[in-house]
Design a protein around this motif. Structure first.
Motif, short mmCIF file in Angstrom:
data_model
loop_
_atom_site.label_atom_id
_atom_site.label_comp_id
_atom_site.label_asym_id
_atom_site.label_seq_id
_atom_site.Cartn_x
_atom_site.Cartn_y
_atom_site.Cartn_z
N GLU A 1 -12.60 27.34 -45.38
CA GLU A 1 -12.33 25.93 -44.97
C GLU A 1 -11.26 26.22 -46.47
OE1 GLU A 1 -11.88 23.26 -42.91
OE2 GLU A 1 -14.09 23.91 -42.29
N SER A 2 -10.17 25.05 -46.61
CA SER A 2 -9.96 24.78 -47.54
C SER A 2 -9.75 23.09 -48.33
CB SER A 2 -8.54 24.79 -47.05
OG SER A 2 -7.73 24.15 -46.76
N CYS A 3 -9.73 22.71 -48.83
CA CYS A 3 -9.64 21.25 -50.32
C CYS A 3 -8.40 21.52 -50.88
CB CYS A 3 -10.64 21.01 -50.47
SG CYS A 3 -10.77 19.30 -51.56
N GLY A 4 -8.15 20.88 -50.71
CA GLY A 4 -6.38 20.55 -51.58
C GLY A 4 -5.82 22.42 -51.41
N ASP A 5 -5.38 22.42 -52.54
CA ASP A 5 -4.94 24.40 -52.51
C ASP A 5 -5.77 25.52 -53.06
OD1 ASP A 5 -5.37 23.51 -55.50
OD2 ASP A 5 -3.08 23.74 -56.04
N ASP A 6 -7.28 24.90 -52.44
CA ASP A 6 -8.63 26.13 -52.71
C ASP A 6 -9.02 26.55 -51.66
OD1 ASP A 6 -9.30 25.58 -55.80
OD2 ASP A 6 -8.14 24.47 -55.39
N ILE A 7 -8.85 27.51 -51.36
CA ILE A 7 -9.79 28.33 -49.72
C ILE A 7 -10.54 28.78 -50.26
CG2 ILE A 7 -9.24 30.07 -48.46
CD1 ILE A 7 -7.25 31.09 -49.06
N SER A 8 -12.21 28.16 -49.40
CA SER A 8 -13.34 28.55 -50.24
C SER A 8 -14.43 29.45 -48.68
CB SER A 8 -14.37 26.85 -49.97
OG SER A 8 -13.92 26.87 -50.96
N LEU A 9 -14.82 30.70 -49.02
CA LEU A 9 -15.52 31.53 -48.06
C LEU A 9 -16.31 31.01 -48.43
CD1 LEU A 9 -13.53 34.63 -49.93
CD2 LEU A 9 -13.17 33.30 -47.89
N SER B 1 -1.70 14.35 -52.41
CA SER B 1 -0.27 14.70 -52.78
C SER B 1 0.34 13.26 -53.83
CB SER B 1 0.52 14.32 -52.03
OG SER B 1 -0.15 13.24 -51.28
N ARG B 2 -0.39 12.34 -53.83
CA ARG B 2 0.32 11.04 -54.62
C ARG B 2 -0.20 11.68 -55.66
NH1 ARG B 2 -2.62 4.87 -56.28
NH2 ARG B 2 -0.33 4.09 -57.39
N PHE B 3 0.90 11.76 -57.05
CA PHE B 3 0.41 12.20 -58.47
C PHE B 3 -0.88 13.15 -58.39
CE2 PHE B 3 -1.40 11.43 -62.56
CZ PHE B 3 0.20 10.97 -64.01
N ASP B 4 -0.75 14.52 -57.26
CA ASP B 4 -1.47 15.22 -57.50
C ASP B 4 -2.89 14.93 -56.77
OD1 ASP B 4 0.50 16.74 -57.32
OD2 ASP B 4 0.42 18.14 -58.97
N GLY B 5 -3.22 13.49 -56.50
CA GLY B 5 -3.95 13.17 -56.49
C GLY B 5 -4.31 11.99 -55.87
N PRO B 6 -5.51 10.68 -55.57
CA PRO B 6 -6.76 11.20 -55.71
C PRO B 6 -7.72 12.46 -56.35
CG PRO B 6 -6.86 9.14 -54.71
CD PRO B 6 -5.21 9.39 -54.38
N PRO B 7 -8.38 12.90 -56.96
CA PRO B 7 -8.87 14.41 -56.21
C PRO B 7 -10.06 13.77 -55.06
CG PRO B 7 -9.31 13.57 -58.90
CD PRO B 7 -8.65 12.97 -58.36
N ARG B 8 -9.68 14.70 -54.24
CA ARG B 8 -10.54 15.14 -53.24
C ARG B 8 -11.93 15.75 -53.41
NH1 ARG B 8 -6.48 13.00 -50.27
NH2 ARG B 8 -4.97 11.90 -51.71
N VAL B 9 -12.44 15.09 -52.34
CA VAL B 9 -13.57 15.53 -52.16
C VAL B 9 -14.10 15.57 -50.52
CG1 VAL B 9 -15.45 13.77 -52.71
CG2 VAL B 9 -16.16 16.53 -52.58
N VAL B 10 -14.28 17.13 -50.26
CA VAL B 10 -14.96 16.92 -48.85
C VAL B 10 -16.42 17.44 -48.68
CG1 VAL B 10 -12.80 17.39 -48.14
CG2 VAL B 10 -14.18 19.77 -48.36
N ALA B 11 -17.48 16.96 -47.60
CA ALA B 11 -18.60 18.01 -47.33
C ALA B 11 -18.68 18.56 -45.54
CB ALA B 11 -19.66 16.50 -47.35
N PRO C 1 -13.50 10.33 -51.92
CA PRO C 1 -13.72 11.67 -50.36
C PRO C 1 -13.53 11.12 -49.17
CG PRO C 1 -15.52 9.39 -50.95
CD PRO C 1 -14.36 9.40 -51.57
N VAL C 2 -13.68 12.57 -48.84
CA VAL C 2 -12.43 12.77 -47.38
C VAL C 2 -12.91 13.01 -46.36
CG1 VAL C 2 -10.50 11.53 -48.32
CG2 VAL C 2 -10.82 13.98 -48.46
N PRO C 3 -12.51 13.49 -45.11
CA PRO C 3 -12.92 14.67 -44.04
C PRO C 3 -11.80 15.94 -44.47
CG PRO C 3 -11.93 12.37 -42.87
CD PRO C 3 -12.20 11.64 -44.18
N VAL C 4 -11.96 16.15 -43.89
CA VAL C 4 -10.97 17.72 -44.03
C VAL C 4 -9.84 17.51 -44.29
CG1 VAL C 4 -11.00 20.63 -43.12
CG2 VAL C 4 -13.90 18.98 -43.63
N GLY C 5 -9.31 16.70 -42.78
CA GLY C 5 -8.07 16.53 -42.54
C GLY C 5 -7.49 15.65 -43.24
#
Ligand code: 13P
Ligand code: 13P
Ligand code: MG
Ligand code: MG
Ligand code: MG
Ligand code: MG
Length: 374
Positions: free
Chosen positions: A47-55, A282-292, A273-277
């Motif tokens: 899965e990914s969150c922003g530009d990071d891929i998680s295994l 993108s706004r000011f490279d934010g706001p920072p996101r978290v998915v669960a 806190p957001v769903p994966v989609g």
């Protein structure tokens, strides 16, 4: 015993630092399938969150296993290769070393890992964040495992009443300490309330004697003259039966608390806190996101994921994050939006100091007041 490893890296952004290109995700998924067929992994999910891929991987090799870490490293090399081909931004950004040597410590990728005896029902949450740092988990971990206003179970579940032990890293001094909560809660808060330096690495249940939470707090290592290890973090939280209920582990994110990160890794901004989609800041490279991502683990199989923040009950936090973002943005280059000088990820201060040093003069009592103002 089963090991759950979440290993992540930014191997190239699409577009800028906002997301992962689908070809990279597809490549990582192919690698995970191969590793399952070869028997290296019991199960795996990408899965990914922003530009990071998680295994997200289950296996039987324990934490910090060379085989698992080298598999992740090779996978990130493969996605970097595609990122270079597509000209993605910061291709290979988090692969800071040229050669893999044993495990990923200090190599750039982040990892949260835990080994445990699987319970008959094993609900687990994997949190992935982008545009912030590992200390961003301090506040929610405190709330989940030590704040009875968040976690009802601390009061009404017999198995939680004794509390939890928090392992905290000091990223500046490369040392650690374990706090016994609730007895030492106030001592601990003095430290973890400063998340740029003190970071919760893991939490254990005192009653069950087992691991409850793990974060991707890597000890800082010096590579090519710069400190690494503070990057977009991941976290694993086990739930229920003597541990926080799933809803108690999610509840801290109903508040869009402020974290360090966002534009150029150099600003305070609210975490959303957001769903994966919607995990594409993108706004000011934010706001920072978290998915669960919620999983039930059965015989090592990852049954899931469920996209846990895909719930209108978190709309309020998303609205709050947007409002707080508007408020903080209006500070422009001023604190508390911009980080204090010592925490900036980008800085012009060193060159400014060199260029302007001869123009700074002592403040003396001999101030020449212009004649007209006397
Ligand atoms: P259920 O009654 O839906 O199983 O919920 C129990 C519980 O502990 C919720 O936190
Ligand atoms: P990442 O850490 O997500 O690559 O973001 C870096 C940055 O500078 C964003 O503005
Ligand atoms: Mg990154
Ligand atoms: Mg990036
Ligand atoms: Mg990132
Ligand atoms: Mg970052």
């Amino acid at each position: 015993m089963i090991t759950l490893s979440v290993i992540k890296a930014d191997t190239g952004g699409f577009v800028g630092h906002s997301a992962v290109h689908p070809r990279l995700t597809a490549e990582a998924r192919r690698e995970i399938e191969r590793a399952k067929s070869s028997g290296l992994l019991v199960d795996g999910h990408v899965e990914s969150c922003g530009d990071d891929i998680s295994l997200i991987m289950t296996h039987t090799y324990g934490p910090e296993a060379g085989l698992i870490h080298s598999f992740a490293w090779d996978t990130f090399q493969a996605t970097t290769h595609i990122a270079k081909d597509l000209g993605l931004y910061g291709a290979g950004q988090d692969l800071l070393s040229d050669a893999f040597s044993g495990n990923l410590r200090g190599m750039g990728p982040g990892y949260a890992e835990m080994e445990f005896e699987e319970r008959p029902s094993e609900p687990v949450l994997c949190f992935l964040a982008d545009k912030t740092e590992p200390g961003a988990w301090n506040l929610p971990l405190y709330k989940m495992f030590a704040d009875p206003s968040n976690t009802a179970g601390l009061v009404i579940d017999e198995m939680m009443h004794a509390g939890f032990a928090f392992e905290v890293y000091d990223l500046c001094e490369d040392r650690r300490i374990v706090f016994d909560c609730p007895a030492e809660l106030y001592d601990m808060l003095m430290y973890i309330g400063a998340p740029a330096r003190y970071v919760v690495h893991g939490v254990r249940s005192k009653t069950l004697g087992t691991t409850a939470a793990a974060t991707s707090t890597q000890r800082l290592s010096l590579i090519a003259g710069r400190y690494v290890g503070k990057d977009d973090p991941v976290m694993i939280v086990r739930c229920q039966s003597g541990l926080p209920a799933v809803g108690e582990a999610l509840e801290p994110f109903a508040f869009a608390y402020s974290v360090a990160g966002c534009m150029r890794g150099s600003h305070h901004a609210p975490i959303m806190p957001v769903p994966v989609g919607q995990a594409h800041p993108s706004r000011f490279d934010g706001p920072p996101r978290v998915v669960a991502l919620g999983f039930q683990i059965k015989d090592g199989r990852l049954v899931g994921p469920r996209d846990m923040f895909d719930d209108p009950a978190f709309d309020g936090a998303r609205r709050q994050a947007t409002e707080v973002m508007d408020y903080l943005r209006r500070h422009g280059p001023f604190e508390p939006h911009r980080l204090p000088l010592e925490d900036l990820e980008y800085t012009t201060m060193a060159s400014l100091t060199r260029r302007l040093s001869h123009r700074w003069t002592p403040i003396t009592t001999e101030v020449a007041t212009p004649a007209g103002l006397r």
